[in-house]
Write a protein that holds these residues in place. Structure first.
Motif, PDB file in Angstrom:
ATOM      1  N   ALA A  71     -15.641  -8.470  39.489  1.00 51.01           N
ATOM      2  CA  ALA A  71     -17.001  -8.758  38.899  1.00 51.01           C
ATOM      3  C   ALA A  71     -17.899  -8.027  39.926  1.00 51.01           C
ATOM      4  CB  ALA A  71     -17.141 -10.373  39.143  1.00 51.01           C
ATOM      5  N   ASN A  72     -18.909  -7.365  39.331  1.00 52.15           N
ATOM      6  CA  ASN A  72     -20.015  -6.666  40.428  1.00 52.15           C
ATOM      7  C   ASN A  72     -19.032  -5.593  41.121  1.00 52.15           C
ATOM      8  OD1 ASN A  72     -22.369  -7.554  38.943  1.00 52.15           O
ATOM      9  ND2 ASN A  72     -21.766  -9.617  39.938  1.00 52.15           N
ATOM     10  N   GLY A  73     -17.962  -5.105  40.684  1.00 46.91           N
ATOM     11  CA  GLY A  73     -17.328  -4.191  41.613  1.00 46.91           C
ATOM     12  C   GLY A  73     -16.731  -2.958  40.932  1.00 46.91           C
ATOM     13  N   ALA A  74     -15.999  -2.388  41.596  1.00 46.60           N
ATOM     14  CA  ALA A  74     -15.482  -0.763  40.967  1.00 46.60           C
ATOM     15  C   ALA A  74     -14.108  -0.595  41.596  1.00 46.60           C
ATOM     16  CB  ALA A  74     -16.562   0.388  41.458  1.00 46.60           C
ATOM     17  N   VAL A  75     -13.554   0.247  40.890  1.00 44.83           N
ATOM     18  CA  VAL A  75     -12.173   0.669  40.985  1.00 44.83           C
ATOM     19  C   VAL A  75     -12.313   2.240  40.964  1.00 44.83           C
ATOM     20  CG1 VAL A  75      -9.822   1.224  40.316  1.00 44.83           C
ATOM     21  CG2 VAL A  75     -10.841  -1.168  40.514  1.00 44.83           C
ATOM     22  N   ALA A  76     -11.932   3.092  41.854  1.00 44.40           N
ATOM     23  CA  ALA A  76     -12.171   4.673  41.954  1.00 44.40           C
ATOM     24  C   ALA A  76     -11.103   5.066  42.656  1.00 44.40           C
ATOM     25  CB  ALA A  76     -13.339   4.904  42.829  1.00 44.40           C
ATOM     26  N   ASN A  97     -21.888  -2.473  27.100  1.00 45.99           N
ATOM     27  CA  ASN A  97     -22.842  -3.200  27.709  1.00 45.99           C
ATOM     28  C   ASN A  97     -22.892  -3.112  29.361  1.00 45.99           C
ATOM     29  OD1 ASN A  97     -25.134  -4.758  27.868  1.00 45.99           O
ATOM     30  ND2 ASN A  97     -23.781  -6.817  28.142  1.00 45.99           N
ATOM     31  N   GLY A  98     -22.007  -3.739  29.767  1.00 44.83           N
ATOM     32  CA  GLY A  98     -22.045  -3.844  31.334  1.00 44.83           C
ATOM     33  C   GLY A  98     -20.989  -3.140  32.177  1.00 44.83           C
ATOM     34  N   ARG A  99     -20.023  -2.500  31.201  1.00 43.66           N
ATOM     35  CA  ARG A  99     -18.565  -1.804  31.907  1.00 43.66           C
ATOM     36  C   ARG A  99     -18.625  -0.400  31.325  1.00 43.66           C
ATOM     37  NH1 ARG A  99     -15.408  -7.197  30.451  1.00 43.66           N
ATOM     38  NH2 ARG A  99     -15.799  -8.232  32.373  1.00 43.66           N
ATOM     39  N   LEU A 100     -18.205   0.481  32.326  1.00 39.35           N
ATOM     40  CA  LEU A 100     -17.765   1.834  31.920  1.00 39.35           C
ATOM     41  C   LEU A 100     -16.878   2.293  32.862  1.00 39.35           C
ATOM     42  CD1 LEU A 100     -19.177   4.601  30.768  1.00 39.35           C
ATOM     43  CD2 LEU A 100     -20.575   4.550  32.512  1.00 39.35           C
ATOM     44  N   THR A 122     -20.905  -7.009  35.461  1.00 39.51           N
ATOM     45  CA  THR A 122     -20.823  -8.237  34.827  1.00 39.51           C
ATOM     46  C   THR A 122     -20.225  -9.152  35.916  1.00 39.51           C
ATOM     47  OG1 THR A 122     -18.527  -8.333  34.116  1.00 39.51           O
ATOM     48  CG2 THR A 122     -20.072  -7.258  32.797  1.00 39.51           C
ATOM     49  N   GLY A 123     -20.353 -10.607  35.485  1.00 37.08           N
ATOM     50  CA  GLY A 123     -19.961 -11.504  36.577  1.00 37.08           C
ATOM     51  C   GLY A 123     -18.325 -11.993  36.357  1.00 37.08           C
ATOM     52  N   ASP A 124     -17.615 -11.157  35.417  1.00 41.37           N
ATOM     53  CA  ASP A 124     -16.388 -11.518  35.111  1.00 41.37           C
ATOM     54  C   ASP A 124     -15.560 -10.540  35.675  1.00 41.37           C
ATOM     55  OD1 ASP A 124     -16.749 -14.100  34.206  1.00 41.37           O
ATOM     56  OD2 ASP A 124     -17.684 -13.055  32.314  1.00 41.37           O
ATOM     57  N   THR A 125     -14.084 -10.652  36.163  1.00 36.19           N
ATOM     58  CA  THR A 125     -13.232  -9.640  36.241  1.00 36.19           C
ATOM     59  C   THR A 125     -12.892  -8.791  34.971  1.00 36.19           C
ATOM     60  OG1 THR A 125     -12.074 -10.924  37.802  1.00 36.19           O
ATOM     61  CG2 THR A 125     -10.879  -9.123  36.913  1.00 36.19           C
TER      62      THR A 125
END
Ligand code: QV4
Length: 476
Positions: free
Chosen positions: A451-456, A394-397, A412-415
């Motif tokens: 939440a609503n963030g990224a790791v790259a 759904n909201g994570r990739l 999403t709104g959760d870690t």
């Protein structure tokens, strides 16, 4: 770690919408070059109309899209000397300047005096280069002198007037020669290429002649890189312009921006050729100066989700990405950029102030912590393939870019606490999409994606003694 060098093919671009020339130059030196953003799209540099506001207030931004002449001498963004200095400074910092080229039309109804002091009327542009050698008169326009009414008729779309703007008769070789002279003047200054405004309103054969016969770019070498602005549809598909350069992909824009807005990004690892454009043919963006005003799916006003989408665009191999930075226009879609006010004696009217990313008046999306490091990620990833590593459906990739990058996006709104396989070599890496570090060990990586963030993580961001984030052992 230093940003990797890029070729034009894996460029990351920024549109510095309405920034003045001195501010673009400073940004090339201070930020874009050092962070691996290798191209900057600037607002139109030619003399433009000056639209007075009866009630006072700022002049609309769209003045720029009504050329009075091809002189660079004086726009609300600065002088010809400042423009040339900007191009040099950017080039010295490894950043190509892409000019927004308005070649489909000149002005709308009425008459007046342009920003550099040239008189104009709708079908009368008496001095195109400021030296008395070239002009446009009534016969240089047409063949249609009416506004486009039926957008399902290609003849009309290409030969009639877009919102009533005097449409140049590009079937006439003399008109095309004036346009080429303008563009070659820019190329000779070191401009690396063009975003061609309203390209779908110029017949393909004329585009082919104009943009296929330009000078070589000094310094960078090669012919100018060209991006055609085409809102593709059944009447004029994107692919009609693909033989001549890259094409703006609004199908990508709508789909990707919409999915990030809805938090429905899980399926985005494997993309279609949006609008029929291959990755090599497509220019991609989450918004641009038009969509953020007229069709705002996801813009700077949406905050974290918008920056997350921009970071994703830079991590994903499809297309040439353009990050959009401009200014806050509130609810007024015509509002011009922050300005120093009316400059007495200067025909350009209100003069654009220097950009200051700290005030909120300007919008510097490319400097946002989620976005700023992602040009370096893209350069590191190069032409590696995308391998999907994780999704919640759904909201994570999360995905790898070959053995050179790993990125996880959480709309999403959760870690998202994720442990995943990765091909990234063992080591500790800075997070290019925000703060902190992460360690790869034995082909596995464990990350906390905010939440609503990224790791790259990427190979050129490996940190041994110089990890930017808190040390995982001591918390220092
Ligand atoms: C008005 C009426 C017309 C009337 C005319 C009479 O709308 O019906 O015939 O007066 O003179 C401005 C005004 C517009 C006015 C026009 C002519 O907003 O109301 O027409 O001037 O005076 C920008 C702005 C436009 C602006 C234009 C010129 O968005 O509002 O028009 O600059 O100043 C399609 C195209 C695509 C286009 C997109 C917006 O296929 O090419 O619409 N995108 C590009 C640029 C865009 C720019 C132009 C094209 C034109 O990205 O920013 O329009 O250069 O999808």
């Amino acid at each position: 770690a230093a940003a990797a060098r890029t070729t034009p093919d894996d460029e990351a671009l920024v549109q510095l919408f309405q920034w003045n020339w001195d501010s673009v130059a400073a940004e090339c030196e201070d930020f874009l070059g050092p962070n691996g953003f290798s191209g900057v799209q600037v607002s139109p540099p030619q003399e433009h109309v000056v639209i007075p506001f009866a009630e006072g207030g700022n002049h609309p931004w769209w003045q720029d899209y009504q050329p009075v002449s091809y002189r660079l001498d004086n726009t609300r963004r600065g002088t010809a000397e400042e423009f040339a200095a900007m191009v040099r400074t950017c080039r010295d910092n490894g950043v190509r300047v892409y000019v927004d080229a308005v070649v489909n039309h000149m002005t709308g109804d009425g008459d007046g005096v342009g920003s550099a002091g040239t008189s104009w009327a709708k079908y009368d542009h008496p001095d195109l280069f400021g030296d008395g050698t070239a002009s446009y008169g009534y016969d240089d326009f047409g063949p249609c002198y009416e506004e486009i009414a039926n957008w399902n008729d290609k003849e009309e779309v290409q030969n009639c007037q877009l919102v009533g703007l005097a449409d140049l008769d590009t079937a006439d070789p003399r008109v095309r020669d004036h346009i080429k002279r303008y563009l070659n003047g820019l190329v000779d200054l070191g401009v690396g290429g063009f975003r061609v405004d309203a390209a779908k309103h110029v017949p393909e054969a004329h585009i082919a002649d104009i943009f296929g016969n330009l000078n070589t770019v000094p310094g960078f070498g090669g012919t100018p890189r060209v991006f055609y602005e085409v809102y593709g549809d059944a009447t004029v598909p994107y692919t009609a312009y693909a033989p001549y350069g890259e094409v703006t992909n609004f199908d990508y824009q709508r789909d990707v921006a919409g999915k990030f807005k809805d938090g429905n990004i899980a399926g985005l690892a494997h993309m279609p050729d949006y609008g029929g454009l291959t990755s090599e043919q497509a220019t991609v963006f989450i918004d641009n100066h038009d969509t953020q005003r007229y069709h705002p799916t996801l813009t700077y006003k949406d905050g974290d989700r918008y920056h997350l989408a921009a970071a994703f665009m830079l991590a994903h191999p499809y297309g040439t990405p353009v990050v959009t930075s401009g200014y806050d226009f509130g609810d007024n879609v015509t509002e011009g950029p922050p300005s120093t006010g009316y400059a007495e004696g200067n025909p350009a009217g209100w003069i654009t102030e220097d950009t200051d990313c700290s005030t909120g008046a300007w919008v510097c999306s490319h400097r946002h912590p989620t976005v700023a490091g992602m040009a370096a990620f893209r350069a590191s990833a190069g032409d590696t393939a995308l391998v999907q590593r994780a999704t919640d459906g759904n909201g994570r990739l999360a995905f790898d870019r070959g053995a050179r990058g790993f990125a996880a996006f959480n709309a999403t709104g959760d870690t998202w606490r994720l442990t995943s396989d990765t091909s990234l070599p063992d080591g500790t890496y800075d997070n290019a999409a925000g703060g902190g570090t992460a360690t790869v060990s034995g082909g596995r990586v464990t990350v906390e994606v905010p939440a609503n963030g990224a790791v790259a993580l990427h190979v050129d961001g490996e940190c041994e003694d110089d990890c930017g984030g808190p040390d995982p052992g001591t918390g220092d």
